[in-house]
Design an enzyme around this catalytic site. Sequence first.
Site, PDB file in Angstrom:
ATOM      1  N   SER A   1      20.048  49.269  -8.948  1.00  0.00           N
ATOM      2  CA  SER A   1      21.077  48.940  -7.965  1.00  0.00           C
ATOM      3  C   SER A   1      22.470  49.310  -8.482  1.00  0.00           C
ATOM      4  CB  SER A   1      20.970  47.453  -7.599  1.00  0.00           C
ATOM      5  OG  SER A   1      21.775  47.156  -6.494  1.00  0.00           O
TER       6      SER A   1
ATOM      7  N   ASP B   1      14.503  49.167   1.733  1.00  0.00           N
ATOM      8  CA  ASP B   1      15.616  48.518   1.047  1.00  0.00           C
ATOM      9  C   ASP B   1      16.692  48.145   2.069  1.00  0.00           C
ATOM     10  OD1 ASP B   1      17.809  47.817  -0.558  1.00  0.00           O
ATOM     11  OD2 ASP B   1      17.245  49.242  -2.122  1.00  0.00           O
TER      12      ASP B   1
ATOM     13  N   HIS C   1      14.462  45.893  -1.950  1.00  0.00           N
ATOM     14  CA  HIS C   1      15.451  46.040  -3.026  1.00  0.00           C
ATOM     15  C   HIS C   1      14.954  45.353  -4.298  1.00  0.00           C
ATOM     16  CE1 HIS C   1      19.367  47.336  -4.372  1.00  0.00           C
ATOM     17  NE2 HIS C   1      19.659  46.128  -4.816  1.00  0.00           N
TER      18      HIS C   1
END
Length: 253
Positions: A129, A200, A233
């Site tokens: 991320s 995501d 995610h």
Amino acid sequence: MMSYANSSVGSGSRTARRTFEFGRTYVVRPRGKHQATIVWLHGLGDNGSSCSQLLESLPLPNVKWICPTAPSRPVAMLGGFPCTAWFDVGELSENGPDDLEGLDASAAHIANLLSTEPSDVKLGVGGFSMGAAIALYSATCFAHGKYGNGNPYPVTLRAIVGLSGWLPGASNVRNRIEGSHEAVRRAASIPILLGHGLCDDVVPHTYGERSFHALSSAGFRNIVYKSYDGLGHYTVPKEMEEVCSWLNTRLGV
């Protein structure tokens, strides 16, 4: 605690210096022969400890992992709420202003961690991320030979992994690389692996795709983009297995 004072160069005006206090660094020592060192970067609000726990279970006995913790800072995207973040981010958009000072401070902190490794050890940066965003930013600094603020980038990177992330400053990467034969050569040489979940809802996979295209068009030739059906995610064992086999091949570990 390590702090890194970074003064940005204003256009003749004095700019305020911000000092970034980085948190604790966790290290996973190699169980075998030390052949590579990879700094692995956590996502927004996380810390180095949770990364080290994930990494110590990977079947890469010859890799040393360094897992730093980002400074705690107010984050615009969270309405100014403070949490661990490698740089400040307001919104995930190509046109949003990039926190160059924060990006450079984190990229320099990582390069400093790598700069004391033995000379025969291959160096890499990976992350998840926002950590992936810094890993990709580090790749552009390595190729360019300098940070965004113009200071020289001190280490040679041999592998970059970015999972569920994006490329900060994507719009001007090409300009930074095209001006120099050395930069073009370094960009073409560094292997990059990008992975992104198609489900995501935090950093949409389109950001991963755009980052892939921005890097490719800037001359990063040795780049792989993998998308994962049904993945949100987070990472899953299948993705980490592919990271391991890719690192094995690229770094010969």
